[in-house]
Design a protein around this motif. Structure first.
Motif, PDB file in Angstrom:
ATOM      1  N   MET A 210       0.687  -1.231  -0.145  1.00 27.44           N
ATOM      2  CA  MET A 210      -0.026   0.080  -0.010  1.00 27.44           C
ATOM      3  C   MET A 210       0.936   1.249  -0.248  1.00 27.44           C
ATOM      4  N   LEU A 211       0.349   2.248  -0.686  1.00 34.88           N
ATOM      5  CA  LEU A 211       0.977   3.433  -1.115  1.00 34.88           C
ATOM      6  C   LEU A 211       0.597   4.562  -0.019  1.00 34.88           C
ATOM      7  N   PHE A 212       1.382   5.285   0.742  1.00 36.66           N
ATOM      8  CA  PHE A 212       0.882   6.241   1.532  1.00 36.66           C
ATOM      9  C   PHE A 212       1.967   7.526   1.449  1.00 36.66           C
ATOM     10  N   ALA A 213       1.173   8.554   1.017  1.00 39.92           N
ATOM     11  CA  ALA A 213       1.890  10.155   1.233  1.00 39.92           C
ATOM     12  C   ALA A 213       1.882  10.416   2.574  1.00 39.92           C
ATOM     13  N   VAL A 214       2.952  10.932   3.224  1.00 39.29           N
ATOM     14  CA  VAL A 214       2.931  11.441   4.702  1.00 39.29           C
ATOM     15  C   VAL A 214       3.639  12.783   4.680  1.00 39.29           C
ATOM     16  N   ARG A 215       2.924  13.687   5.247  1.00 41.22           N
ATOM     17  CA  ARG A 215       3.712  15.075   5.455  1.00 41.22           C
ATOM     18  C   ARG A 215       4.033  15.210   7.287  1.00 41.22           C
TER      19      ARG A 215
ATOM     20  N   ALA B  87      -4.131   5.924  -4.048  1.00 38.63           N
ATOM     21  CA  ALA B  87      -4.776   4.934  -4.958  1.00 38.63           C
ATOM     22  C   ALA B  87      -4.547   5.393  -6.258  1.00 38.63           C
ATOM     23  N   THR B  88      -4.357   4.232  -7.359  1.00 34.18           N
ATOM     24  CA  THR B  88      -4.057   4.558  -8.748  1.00 34.18           C
ATOM     25  C   THR B  88      -4.854   5.525  -9.284  1.00 34.18           C
ATOM     26  N   HIS B  89      -4.327   6.558 -10.032  1.00 32.50           N
ATOM     27  CA  HIS B  89      -5.216   7.357 -10.674  1.00 32.50           C
ATOM     28  C   HIS B  89      -5.533   6.837 -12.119  1.00 32.50           C
TER      29      HIS B  89
ATOM     30  N   ASP C  42      -3.294   7.743 -15.074  1.00 36.13           N
ATOM     31  CA  ASP C  42      -1.703   7.543 -14.909  1.00 36.13           C
ATOM     32  C   ASP C  42      -1.394   6.515 -16.107  1.00 36.13           C
ATOM     33  N   ILE C  43      -0.621   7.074 -17.141  1.00 37.88           N
ATOM     34  CA  ILE C  43      -0.082   6.247 -18.373  1.00 37.88           C
ATOM     35  C   ILE C  43       0.725   5.075 -17.928  1.00 37.88           C
ATOM     36  N   ARG C  44       1.310   4.830 -16.768  1.00 33.87           N
ATOM     37  CA  ARG C  44       1.991   3.683 -16.454  1.00 33.87           C
ATOM     38  C   ARG C  44       1.131   2.591 -15.882  1.00 33.87           C
ATOM     39  N   ALA C  45      -0.232   3.046 -15.316  1.00 29.33           N
ATOM     40  CA  ALA C  45      -1.031   2.372 -14.651  1.00 29.33           C
ATOM     41  C   ALA C  45      -1.593   1.025 -15.614  1.00 29.33           C
ATOM     42  N   GLY C  46      -1.632   1.217 -16.685  1.00 30.17           N
ATOM     43  CA  GLY C  46      -1.948   0.119 -17.696  1.00 30.17           C
ATOM     44  C   GLY C  46      -3.434   0.101 -17.767  1.00 30.17           C
TER      45      GLY C  46
END
Ligand SMILES: O=C(O)CC1=CCC(=O)O1
Length: 93
Positions: A1-6, A84-86, A89-93
Motif C-alpha cells: 500500500m502506498l501512503f503520502a505522509v507529511r 490509490a491508482t489514478h 496514469d499512463i503507467r497504470a496500464g
C-alpha cells in the motif's frame, strides 16, 4: 500500500549535542528504510521544516510502526494520506 505522509518538525530548544545526535539517528533510521524500499521518496517542503514522503508498506499497521519509531516522532505533526491508482496514469496500464 502506498501512503503520502507529511511530517512537520517542531524541535524545542535542546542541548546542541543532543540535537545533533537526534538528527543523526533520524537520518540513519530514514536511510535504512529507504535502502529497504519501504520509504520510497522524501522531499523537503520548500520554505518549511517539513517533508513529504511516500511509503510503500504492507498495511497501515506497518506504516504506524515506522512513524511511531521515528526518533523525531515526539516533535512532529504527521498527516497520512492513503494513495490509490489514478485512472489517467499512463503507467497504470
Ligand atoms: O528533516 C525532516 O524532514 C525530518 C526527517 C525525516 C526523516 C529524515 O531524515 O528527516
Amino acid at each position: 500500500m502506498l501512503f503520502a505522509v507529511r511530517m512537520q518538525v517542531d524541535l524545542p530548544d535542546m542541548d546542541p549535542n543532543a540535537r545533533r545526535d537526534l538528527l543523526r539517528e533520524e537520518r540513519e533510521y530514514s536511510q535504512e528504510l529507504q535502502r529497504g524500499g519501504e520509504w520510497v521518496h522524501i522531499w523537503r517542503v520548500a520554505g518549511s521544516y517539513a517533508n513529504i514522503s511516500v511509503f510503500d508498506v504492507t498495511d497501515g499497521d506497518r506504516l504506524h510502526e515506522i512513524l511511531w519509531n521515528l526518533p523525531l516522532f515526539p516533535y512532529m505533526s504527521i498527516e497520512v494520506t492513503p494513495l490509490a491508482t489514478h485512472p489517467s496514469d499512463i503507467r497504470a496500464g
